[in-house]
Write an enzyme that holds these catalytic residues in place. Sequence first.
Site, mmCIF file in Angstrom:
data_model
loop_
_atom_site.group_PDB
_atom_site.id
_atom_site.type_symbol
_atom_site.label_atom_id
_atom_site.label_comp_id
_atom_site.label_asym_id
_atom_site.label_seq_id
_atom_site.Cartn_x
_atom_site.Cartn_y
_atom_site.Cartn_z
ATOM 1 N N CYS A 56 -8.720 10.110 -1.521
ATOM 2 C CA CYS A 56 -9.133 8.970 -2.345
ATOM 3 C C CYS A 56 -10.534 8.515 -1.927
ATOM 4 C CB CYS A 56 -8.136 7.827 -2.187
ATOM 5 S SG CYS A 56 -8.545 6.421 -3.241
ATOM 6 N N CYS A 60 -10.117 1.475 1.590
ATOM 7 C CA CYS A 60 -9.097 0.506 2.019
ATOM 8 C C CYS A 60 -8.707 0.799 3.479
ATOM 9 C CB CYS A 60 -7.879 0.589 1.111
ATOM 10 S SG CYS A 60 -8.324 0.574 -0.647
ATOM 11 N N CYS A 63 -5.344 2.369 4.645
ATOM 12 C CA CYS A 63 -4.715 3.435 3.858
ATOM 13 C C CYS A 63 -4.910 4.844 4.416
ATOM 14 C CB CYS A 63 -5.225 3.386 2.423
ATOM 15 S SG CYS A 63 -4.300 4.532 1.363
ATOM 16 N N CYS A 100 8.897 4.464 -9.123
ATOM 17 C CA CYS A 100 7.490 4.076 -9.081
ATOM 18 C C CYS A 100 6.614 5.251 -8.659
ATOM 19 C CB CYS A 100 7.319 2.909 -8.109
ATOM 20 S SG CYS A 100 5.609 2.360 -8.003
ATOM 21 N N CYS A 131 7.588 2.501 -13.224
ATOM 22 C CA CYS A 131 6.471 1.765 -12.635
ATOM 23 C C CYS A 131 5.424 2.792 -12.213
ATOM 24 C CB CYS A 131 6.951 0.964 -11.421
ATOM 25 S SG CYS A 131 5.603 0.079 -10.586
ATOM 26 N N CYS A 191 3.523 -5.928 -11.283
ATOM 27 C CA CYS A 191 4.013 -5.849 -9.907
ATOM 28 C C CYS A 191 2.785 -6.025 -9.032
ATOM 29 C CB CYS A 191 4.665 -4.495 -9.662
ATOM 30 S SG CYS A 191 5.119 -4.231 -7.928
ATOM 31 N N ARG A 263 9.696 -8.364 -3.086
ATOM 32 C CA ARG A 263 10.138 -7.100 -2.462
ATOM 33 C C ARG A 263 9.742 -7.014 -0.995
ATOM 34 N NH1 ARG A 263 7.997 -3.161 -5.665
ATOM 35 N NH2 ARG A 263 9.694 -3.606 -7.091
HETATM 36 N N1 SAM Z 1 -4.662 3.966 -5.303
HETATM 37 C C1 SAM Z 1 -3.993 2.961 -6.006
HETATM 38 C C2 SAM Z 1 -4.464 1.578 -5.621
HETATM 39 O O1 SAM Z 1 -4.881 1.365 -4.502
HETATM 40 O O2 SAM Z 1 -4.402 0.688 -6.476
HETATM 41 C C3 SAM Z 1 -2.483 3.027 -5.928
HETATM 42 C C4 SAM Z 1 -1.804 3.442 -4.636
HETATM 43 S S1 SAM Z 1 -2.066 2.386 -3.223
HETATM 44 C C5 SAM Z 1 -1.464 3.410 -1.902
HETATM 45 C C6 SAM Z 1 -0.841 1.091 -3.437
HETATM 46 C C7 SAM Z 1 -0.736 0.006 -2.408
HETATM 47 O O3 SAM Z 1 -0.063 0.487 -1.258
HETATM 48 C C8 SAM Z 1 -1.996 -0.595 -1.854
HETATM 49 O O4 SAM Z 1 -2.578 -1.534 -2.709
HETATM 50 C C9 SAM Z 1 -1.471 -1.284 -0.592
HETATM 51 O O5 SAM Z 1 -1.108 -2.616 -0.877
HETATM 52 C C10 SAM Z 1 -0.246 -0.448 -0.227
HETATM 53 N N2 SAM Z 1 -0.471 0.274 1.046
HETATM 54 C C11 SAM Z 1 -1.240 1.367 1.222
HETATM 55 N N3 SAM Z 1 -1.248 1.754 2.508
HETATM 56 C C12 SAM Z 1 -0.479 0.870 3.183
HETATM 57 C C13 SAM Z 1 -0.101 0.718 4.557
HETATM 58 N N4 SAM Z 1 -0.558 1.536 5.498
HETATM 59 N N5 SAM Z 1 0.726 -0.291 4.890
HETATM 60 C C14 SAM Z 1 1.178 -1.143 3.945
HETATM 61 N N6 SAM Z 1 0.859 -1.050 2.645
HETATM 62 C C15 SAM Z 1 0.036 -0.070 2.252
HETATM 63 C C1 DTB Z 2 3.356 -1.492 -2.604
HETATM 64 O O1 DTB Z 2 3.094 -2.707 -2.596
HETATM 65 N N1 DTB Z 2 3.688 -0.775 -1.536
HETATM 66 C C2 DTB Z 2 3.914 0.594 -1.882
HETATM 67 C C3 DTB Z 2 3.737 0.611 -3.420
HETATM 68 N N2 DTB Z 2 3.335 -0.740 -3.701
HETATM 69 C C4 DTB Z 2 2.910 1.601 -4.066
HETATM 70 C C5 DTB Z 2 3.108 1.555 -1.107
HETATM 71 C C6 DTB Z 2 3.265 1.424 0.394
HETATM 72 C C7 DTB Z 2 2.472 2.527 1.028
HETATM 73 C C8 DTB Z 2 2.652 2.606 2.497
HETATM 74 C C9 DTB Z 2 1.821 3.690 3.086
HETATM 75 C C10 DTB Z 2 2.157 5.059 2.595
HETATM 76 O O2 DTB Z 2 3.346 5.460 2.572
HETATM 77 O O3 DTB Z 2 1.224 5.807 2.253
HETATM 78 FE FE1 SF4 Z 3 -7.156 4.855 -2.430
HETATM 79 FE FE2 SF4 Z 3 -5.375 4.078 -0.642
HETATM 80 FE FE3 SF4 Z 3 -7.165 2.342 -1.513
HETATM 81 FE FE4 SF4 Z 3 -5.210 3.197 -3.188
HETATM 82 S S1 SF4 Z 3 -4.942 1.996 -1.321
HETATM 83 S S2 SF4 Z 3 -7.404 2.988 -3.640
HETATM 84 S S3 SF4 Z 3 -4.956 5.296 -2.445
HETATM 85 S S4 SF4 Z 3 -7.610 4.226 -0.336
#
Ligand code: SAM
Ligand code: DTB
Ligand code: SF4
Length: 318
Positions: A56, A60, A63, A100, A131, A191, A263
């Site tokens: 990606c 973030c 992430c 989802c 979702c 959501c 949630r």
């Molecule tokens: N890339 C898209 C976005 O960011 O909108 C969708 C997928 S992204 C992984 C969805 C959400 O997962 C993020 O907004 C964040 O709130 C959550 N998330 C990602 N990594 C995480 C982590 N290490 N711990 C907790 N929540 C996480």
């Molecule tokens: C949300 O609030 N949490 C989920 C879902 N929406 C997409 C994602 C959590 C991701 C946790 C890190 C991972 O498994 O990559």
């Molecule tokens: Fe990309 Fe992760 Fe950020 Fe979603 S949360 S935009 S997958 S870096």
Amino acid sequence: MSTATQPRTWTREQVVELFELPFNDLLFRAINVHREHHDPNAVQLSTLLSIKTGACPEDCAYCPQSARYKTGLKKEKLMPLEQIVDAAKRAKENGASRFCMGAAWRSPKDSDIEEVSAAVRAVKELGLETCATLGMLKEEHADALKDSGLDYYNHNLDTSPEFYGDIISTRTYQDRLDTLERVRGAGMKVCCGGIVGMGEDLNDRAGLLVTLANLDPQPESVPINNLVKVAGTPLESTEDLDPFDFVRTIAVARVLMPKSYVRLSAGREVMSDELQALCFLAGANSIFYGDKLLTTGNAAADADRELFDRLGLTPDQK
Ligand code: SAM
Ligand code: DTB
Ligand code: SF4
């Protein structure tokens, strides 16, 4: 009716005051609100699937899927339809009511939307709620997803407006609010939640929740994630949040957003049964169910079934 209405406008100060209540007083308020609006023993089950993993372009800091951090994650292209449908069938057999689909995109391309729409149609035909979380959406993409039968779009605000810049630089808070507006405009349910345990303070947790609560209408689903610390991300060594502050965050979300499904999201894998039970008591009434979140582990489905049995909780079919 599942659509949440706007009960009142909250100020940041009022929300900080809720956070500062003695724990038992806050829980008492949250429990009352929960019982007024929901079956306190029913918990909605959503299963996640990463349909496009890693690489990606966004930064973030939490992430594992950002291309900027060396997390050892294997990147994968958009998953073929058949594989998505197989995973959705398994989720349904295991008792989930919502499926989802998550993709590591900044925003989807036209061709991505076509493929995801086909997947949404197929998953919907199985009798599951659908979702997706695909990043920022253009108006026509939101409309196309709605037409394909997408019930919910997940797009998180993640944290307070002030702390946001410490976590993400490649898109603004306003970008996120704009996507949420397009999701609403297309007629989908929202959501939207955030992450705690990223080094933010109480004022930031209040800032996140007050922003969510003052969305009009409020989000139908509010995921509260506890940071999953992934090696290689800038937040890998962040200090743990006091678990009671996590419970407080759930309780305040419940008080502010009475009709929403709150949630208990990422982070359950390392939570004790007792802590999760406190979260359900404080008003959490939804979980991610299944052995995996997107790329990291989740509490095992077997362990969840056992916990539900011990607590007398039942899956909510809404
Ligand atoms: N890339 C898209 C976005 O960011 O909108 C969708 C997928 S992204 C992984 C969805 C959400 O997962 C993020 O907004 C964040 O709130 C959550 N998330 C990602 N990594 C995480 C982590 N290490 N711990 C907790 N929540 C996480
Ligand atoms: C949300 O609030 N949490 C989920 C879902 N929406 C997409 C994602 C959590 C991701 C946790 C890190 C991972 O498994 O990559
Ligand atoms: Fe990309 Fe992760 Fe950020 Fe979603 S949360 S935009 S997958 S870096």
